[in-house]
Design an enzyme around this catalytic site. Structure first.
Site, PDB file in Angstrom:
ATOM      1  N   THR A 124       0.819  -1.201   0.000  1.00  0.00           N
ATOM      2  CA  THR A 124       0.000   0.000   0.000  1.00  0.00           C
ATOM      3  C   THR A 124       0.855   1.254   0.000  1.00  0.00           C
ATOM      4  O   THR A 124       1.961   1.276   0.567  1.00  0.00           O
ATOM      5  CB  THR A 124      -0.921   0.019   1.235  1.00  0.00           C
ATOM      6  OG1 THR A 124      -1.546   1.304   1.356  1.00  0.00           O
ATOM      7  CG2 THR A 124      -0.138  -0.249   2.516  1.00  0.00           C
ATOM      8  N   TYR A 146      -1.748   0.380  10.235  1.00  0.00           N
ATOM      9  CA  TYR A 146      -1.942  -0.291   8.945  1.00  0.00           C
ATOM     10  C   TYR A 146      -0.680  -0.201   8.093  1.00  0.00           C
ATOM     11  O   TYR A 146      -0.139  -1.210   7.633  1.00  0.00           O
ATOM     12  CB  TYR A 146      -3.132   0.331   8.218  1.00  0.00           C
ATOM     13  CG  TYR A 146      -3.317  -0.147   6.794  1.00  0.00           C
ATOM     14  CD1 TYR A 146      -3.526  -1.495   6.517  1.00  0.00           C
ATOM     15  CD2 TYR A 146      -3.280   0.748   5.721  1.00  0.00           C
ATOM     16  CE1 TYR A 146      -3.695  -1.934   5.212  1.00  0.00           C
ATOM     17  CE2 TYR A 146      -3.459   0.318   4.423  1.00  0.00           C
ATOM     18  CZ  TYR A 146      -3.658  -1.021   4.168  1.00  0.00           C
ATOM     19  OH  TYR A 146      -3.826  -1.456   2.881  1.00  0.00           O
TER      20      TYR A 146
END
Length: 314
Positions: A124, A146
């Site tokens: 990501t 995250y």
């Protein structure tokens, strides 16, 4: 080719499964159908995939994976993860589902499927931190649980590649949207709230955030292009997104225009860990994968509104 896709019933992975099947590959999915968001939505995706010949193992990546590897795979696309930056998600959950799960999958690959052509890790742009506007050579500076745990997972994969135990690459995705987008993400939530005339929670300052909003169809085209290019991308980190940048406000305005409705705003305090700006630098993807995103934000949102209406309104 036989290909395993983890997180198969989710947003991006379900589209990838369909793309790979359309190319004539045998696709096997894996998903734990957890309740991070409605399992009914995942069941809907799974039903569509199974109708197209995709078998889905209903198993958690932290469990015994020996049955998953009774057959051998040519490629593995690892999309399963604990997503998002919700304050309701604990660090422990991110660690278990992003780090431990990835390591357990890697252990299974080394034990049962050592001759894999490529392990494609899906990472990501959140690993870059507050400003994701750089190429792959710039050190990561994540600011969220995250982003930090996805970076750790990426390094677990690439560590084995560096040791010569696995052919692998890692693909960092940018602000993916489109049909099947998770319900807590921007556009699905926006579309739903507009249809239902519900106030939309808008975090302070977020309308000015800039994003490389990338249509899911362009993303899966890039992912599918890795097949047969595994030697070229081995050991590489590759950004995958669009070099078109829009503000969140521009996205909201586009959906309002498509639906011919005005959003009711519920202003919220700033959200910790939110990126201020993303702008995908995709020169490497263009060079190695012949990647060229084609779908504009407006066109992609028209498709997403059409999907939502078909599945939830009509």
């Amino acid at each position: 080719m036989r290909i395993l896709v983890t997180g198969a019933a989710g947003f991006i992975a379900s589209h990838l499964c369909e793309k790979l099947v359309a190319f004539g590959h045998e696709v096997v999915g894996l998903d734990n159908f957890n309740d991070y968001y409605s399992p009914d939505l995942k069941e809907m995706n799974a039903k569509d995939l199974e109708a197209k010949g995709v078998f889905i193992f209903r198993v958690d990546l932290n469990d015994d994976l020996s049955k998953v590897f009774e057959k051998r795979y040519d490629y593995i696309y690892h999309l399963a993860a604990q997503p998002g930056i919700s304050s309701d998600t604990t660090l422990e959950e991110y660690v278990i589902n992003n780090i431990y799960a990835t390591q357990n999958l890697l252990d299974a690959v080394l034990a049962y499927n050592p001759n894999l052509k490529s392990f494609v890790n899906i990472a990501t742009s959140s690993v870059y931190g507050i400003e994701a506007t750089v190429d792959e050579t710039i050190p990561a500076q994540p600011v969220s649980f995250y982003g930090s745990t996805k970076l750790a997972a990426e390094q677990l994969v690439l560590g084995l590649q560096r040791l010569g135990k696995l052919k692998a690459c890692s693909i960092r995705l940018y602000s993916v949207f489109g049909p099947r987008e998770r319900p807590e993400k921007l556009y699905t939530k926006l579309i739903e709230n507009l249809y239902k005339d519900k106030p939309f929670p808008l975090f302070e300052g977020s309308v000015k955030h800039e994003r490389s909003f990338t249509y899911v169809g362009d993303i899966v085209d890039g992912l599918a292009a890795i097949i047969s290019k595994e030697d070229l991308v081995d050991g590489e980190i590759i950004n995958l997104g669009t070099d078109e940048v829009n503000t969140t406000q521009e996205g909201i305005t586009a959906v309002e225009q498509i639906m011919n409705k005005t959003l009711i705003i519920d202003n919220k305090p700033p959200r910790k860990g939110d990126q201020q700006r993303t702008a995908a630098v995709i020169d490497k993807a263009k060079k190695l994968l012949n990647y060229e995103p084609k779908v504009t934000l407006k066109k992609g949102l028209e498709e997403q509104v059409r999907w939502y209406k078909e599945k939830f309104i009509d």
